[in-house]
Enzyme design. Structure first.
Site, PDB file in Angstrom:
ATOM      1  N   HIS A  72       0.838  -1.205   0.000  1.00  0.00           N
ATOM      2  CA  HIS A  72       0.000   0.000   0.000  1.00  0.00           C
ATOM      3  C   HIS A  72       0.872   1.254   0.000  1.00  0.00           C
ATOM      4  O   HIS A  72       1.902   1.290   0.653  1.00  0.00           O
ATOM      5  CB  HIS A  72      -0.898   0.024   1.240  1.00  0.00           C
ATOM      6  CG  HIS A  72      -2.058  -0.932   1.151  1.00  0.00           C
ATOM      7  ND1 HIS A  72      -3.132  -0.874   1.992  1.00  0.00           N
ATOM      8  CD2 HIS A  72      -2.298  -1.962   0.304  1.00  0.00           C
ATOM      9  CE1 HIS A  72      -3.998  -1.831   1.674  1.00  0.00           C
ATOM     10  NE2 HIS A  72      -3.506  -2.511   0.664  1.00  0.00           N
ATOM     11  N   TYR A 201      -8.931   4.904   8.511  1.00  0.00           N
ATOM     12  CA  TYR A 201      -9.162   5.216   9.918  1.00  0.00           C
ATOM     13  C   TYR A 201     -10.277   6.252   9.980  1.00  0.00           C
ATOM     14  O   TYR A 201     -10.130   7.338   9.403  1.00  0.00           O
ATOM     15  CB  TYR A 201      -7.895   5.803  10.542  1.00  0.00           C
ATOM     16  CG  TYR A 201      -6.752   4.805  10.672  1.00  0.00           C
ATOM     17  CD1 TYR A 201      -6.529   4.128  11.864  1.00  0.00           C
ATOM     18  CD2 TYR A 201      -5.885   4.546   9.600  1.00  0.00           C
ATOM     19  CE1 TYR A 201      -5.487   3.227  12.002  1.00  0.00           C
ATOM     20  CE2 TYR A 201      -4.836   3.642   9.718  1.00  0.00           C
ATOM     21  CZ  TYR A 201      -4.648   2.987  10.934  1.00  0.00           C
ATOM     22  OH  TYR A 201      -3.611   2.094  11.062  1.00  0.00           O
ATOM     23  N   PRO A 292      -3.478  -0.452  19.216  1.00  0.00           N
ATOM     24  CA  PRO A 292      -3.273  -0.857  17.827  1.00  0.00           C
ATOM     25  C   PRO A 292      -3.473   0.253  16.782  1.00  0.00           C
ATOM     26  O   PRO A 292      -3.229   0.017  15.598  1.00  0.00           O
ATOM     27  CB  PRO A 292      -4.319  -1.969  17.624  1.00  0.00           C
ATOM     28  CG  PRO A 292      -5.367  -1.690  18.642  1.00  0.00           C
ATOM     29  CD  PRO A 292      -4.675  -1.065  19.809  1.00  0.00           C
ATOM     30  N   LYS A 296       1.733  -0.533  15.293  1.00  0.00           N
ATOM     31  CA  LYS A 296       3.158  -0.597  15.609  1.00  0.00           C
ATOM     32  C   LYS A 296       3.597  -1.851  16.370  1.00  0.00           C
ATOM     33  O   LYS A 296       4.790  -2.152  16.431  1.00  0.00           O
ATOM     34  CB  LYS A 296       3.564   0.633  16.442  1.00  0.00           C
ATOM     35  CG  LYS A 296       3.579   1.922  15.647  1.00  0.00           C
ATOM     36  CD  LYS A 296       4.752   1.953  14.682  1.00  0.00           C
ATOM     37  CE  LYS A 296       4.597   2.998  13.619  1.00  0.00           C
ATOM     38  NZ  LYS A 296       4.632   2.500  12.265  1.00  0.00           N
ATOM     39  N   TYR A 384       4.179   6.443  10.454  1.00  0.00           N
ATOM     40  CA  TYR A 384       3.361   5.291  10.070  1.00  0.00           C
ATOM     41  C   TYR A 384       4.185   4.253   9.309  1.00  0.00           C
ATOM     42  O   TYR A 384       4.086   3.050   9.576  1.00  0.00           O
ATOM     43  CB  TYR A 384       2.158   5.753   9.233  1.00  0.00           C
ATOM     44  CG  TYR A 384       1.061   4.712   9.182  1.00  0.00           C
ATOM     45  CD1 TYR A 384       0.108   4.630  10.185  1.00  0.00           C
ATOM     46  CD2 TYR A 384       1.011   3.792   8.142  1.00  0.00           C
ATOM     47  CE1 TYR A 384      -0.880   3.656  10.172  1.00  0.00           C
ATOM     48  CE2 TYR A 384       0.026   2.807   8.111  1.00  0.00           C
ATOM     49  CZ  TYR A 384      -0.912   2.745   9.129  1.00  0.00           C
ATOM     50  OH  TYR A 384      -1.880   1.777   9.105  1.00  0.00           O
TER      51      TYR A 384
HETATM   52  C1  PHB Z   1      -5.415  -4.696  10.836  1.00  0.00           C
HETATM   53  O1  PHB Z   1      -5.468  -4.857   9.622  1.00  0.00           O
HETATM   54  O2  PHB Z   1      -5.723  -5.597  11.639  1.00  0.00           O
HETATM   55  C2  PHB Z   1      -4.996  -3.385  11.391  1.00  0.00           C
HETATM   56  C3  PHB Z   1      -4.673  -2.360  10.520  1.00  0.00           C
HETATM   57  C4  PHB Z   1      -4.272  -1.139  11.023  1.00  0.00           C
HETATM   58  C5  PHB Z   1      -4.212  -0.945  12.393  1.00  0.00           C
HETATM   59  C6  PHB Z   1      -4.529  -1.977  13.260  1.00  0.00           C
HETATM   60  C7  PHB Z   1      -4.927  -3.203  12.765  1.00  0.00           C
HETATM   61  O3  PHB Z   1      -3.850   0.260  12.883  1.00  0.00           O
END
Ligand code: PHB
Ligand code: APR
Length: 390
Positions: A72, A201, A292, A296, A384
């Site tokens: 990505h 997000y 999460p 990280k 990130y």
């Molecule tokens: C996930 O795909 O499980 C995932 C992606 C981004 C995050 C946390 C979990 O910040």
């Protein structure tokens, strides 16, 4: 039994450490209290920094990751009824992230280790580490009903937050720093193609939501919930309804599908300092936890064991303890950067229950800033994708 490095825990940290050491001709034994079936099916996060991918590839276990991982170049940040794109690669000299489940990383590592016939014991019980402050530490455990003693030069505590290694360090040696959040994530794995080709997000007055994926056919989605949320109160219809309300946008459809897996995770920030006691070295979740939101956790665990493997190799080659002595500080610099980033992302995106409108206005202002200012977007992006130097 005797080995060079005794590794407690077969999560990403323990298994990657064993692989890195093996590539350098150093023996280890990995002890895991769960079954192989369990560790290979535990659904966890799935965003790998480029540095993590590079390390796994160099370690010789990146073949399926390179074939099946989804590269990505950006992420979406959504608030106030609009979705904005943070073009990660443009903002970070071409760096990318790869979406590939932690579960898959673990499967690849387990398979590689067993294929080489190297020691990895599942379903061990009653693991105890001892003589950590001497140069002859060891691990006692039971396996297949028999009691075993493993003598080692070094013990690696890779047994996660609830493991036995960190609590084996005498009181007063370790300082702990932590923060609890008054919410959790309810996550699902759904048998439906992801409705967006990048991770999104979403800030929403009903609470945070996240759209992610595991493959071109499997979606991974989360909604903010109570930390003690009862899954029984969340039939599939209610989960999808909530996801629709929080992720929905004019002109875009969130596709629904059968829910294959569901679970609730609490959120916490935690750091134990130093990450070492004598011949015991802590790595990964055994030493630190991040919420999460910044993706990280796995990346930090892999960074720790890279530093640890280099230090152990240098010690065997030269007899010098310089890198072993520098291990904790070297890791903690990156750990604290990730702690800050994860706390910041979490605070910016979640609904804080008892917060007043002032807090909400600050969140929206910060979200507008990171999606409109080049400097602010670069700051988010470089954290990130993973900073090269911390
Ligand atoms: C996930 O795909 O499980 C995932 C992606 C981004 C995050 C946390 C979990 O910040
Ligand atoms: N004896 C042996 N093994 C143990 C013990 C014990 N007493 N206690 C725990 N374990 C095992 C767990 O069953 C688990 O398989 O240690 C392993 C720790 O693995 P993880 O929890 O996956 O931790 P780590 O390898 O540090 O990876 C960090 O995992 O939790 C995620 O978000 C986190 O992505 C991050 C990653």
């Amino acid at each position: 039994m005797r080995t060079q490095v005794g590794i407690v825990g077969a999560g990403p940290a323990g298994l990657t450490l064993a692989q890195l050491l093996h590539r350098q001709g150093i023996e280890s034994v990995v002890l895991e209290n769960r079954s192989r079936e369990y560790v290979e099916h535990r659904v966890r996060a799935g965003v790998l920094e480029q540095g993590t991918v590079d390390l796994l590839v160099e370690a010789g276990i990146g073949e399926r990751l390179q074939r099946e991982g989804l590269v990505h170049h950006g992420i979406g940040i959504q608030f106030d009824g609009e979705r904005h794109r943070i073009p990660l690669s443009e903002l970070t000299d071409g760096r990318t992230i790869v979406v590939y489940g932690q579960t898959e990383v673990v499967r690849d590592l387990v398979r590689a280790r067993l294929a080489e016939g190297l020691p990895l014991l599942f379903e061990v019980a009653d693991v105890r580490v001892h003589d950590l402050d001497t140069d002859r530490p060891g691990i006692r455990f039971t396996h297949d009903g028999a009691e075993h003693a493993l003598a080692c030069d070094v013990v690696a505590g890779c047994d996660g937050y609830h493991g036995v290694c960190r609590p084996s360090i005498p009181a007063g040696v370790i300082s702990e720093f932590s923060r609890e959040y008054p919410f959790g994530w309810l996550g699902i794995l759904a048998d439906v193609a992801p409705s967006n080709d990048e991770v999104v997000y979403a800030h929403n007055e009903r609470g945070f939501a996240l759209l992610s994926m595991r493959s071109l056919e499997l979606s991974r989605l989360y909604v903010q919930c109570r930390p003690d949320e009862d899954l029984a109160e969340w039939p599939d219809d209610r989960i999808w309804e909530e996801l629709q309300l929080r992720l929905g946008l004019e002109g875009w459809t969130l596709h629904e599908g059968p829910v294959l897996e569901r679970g609730v995770t609490g959120m916490r920030s935690y750091v134990a300092e130093p990450m070492r006691y004598g011949r015991l070295f802590l790595a990964g979740d055994a030493a630190h936890i991040v919420p999460p939101t910044g993706a990280k956790g796995l990346n930090l665990a892999i960074h720790d064991v890279r530093v640890l493997a280099e230090a152990i190799v240098a010690w065997y080659r030269t007899g010098s303890t310089t890198l072993l002595d520098a291990y904790s500080d070297a890791c903690l610099r990156r750990v604290w950067r990730a702690e800050h980033f994860s706390w910041w992302m979490t605070s910016m995106l979640h609904r804080l229950e008892h917060d007043d409108d002032f807090g909400l206005k600050l969140q929206l202002s910060q979200l507008r800033y990171v999606t409109s200012s080049h400097a602010a977007a670069v700051s988010l992006a470089e954290n990130y994708v993973g900073l090269e130097r911390v």
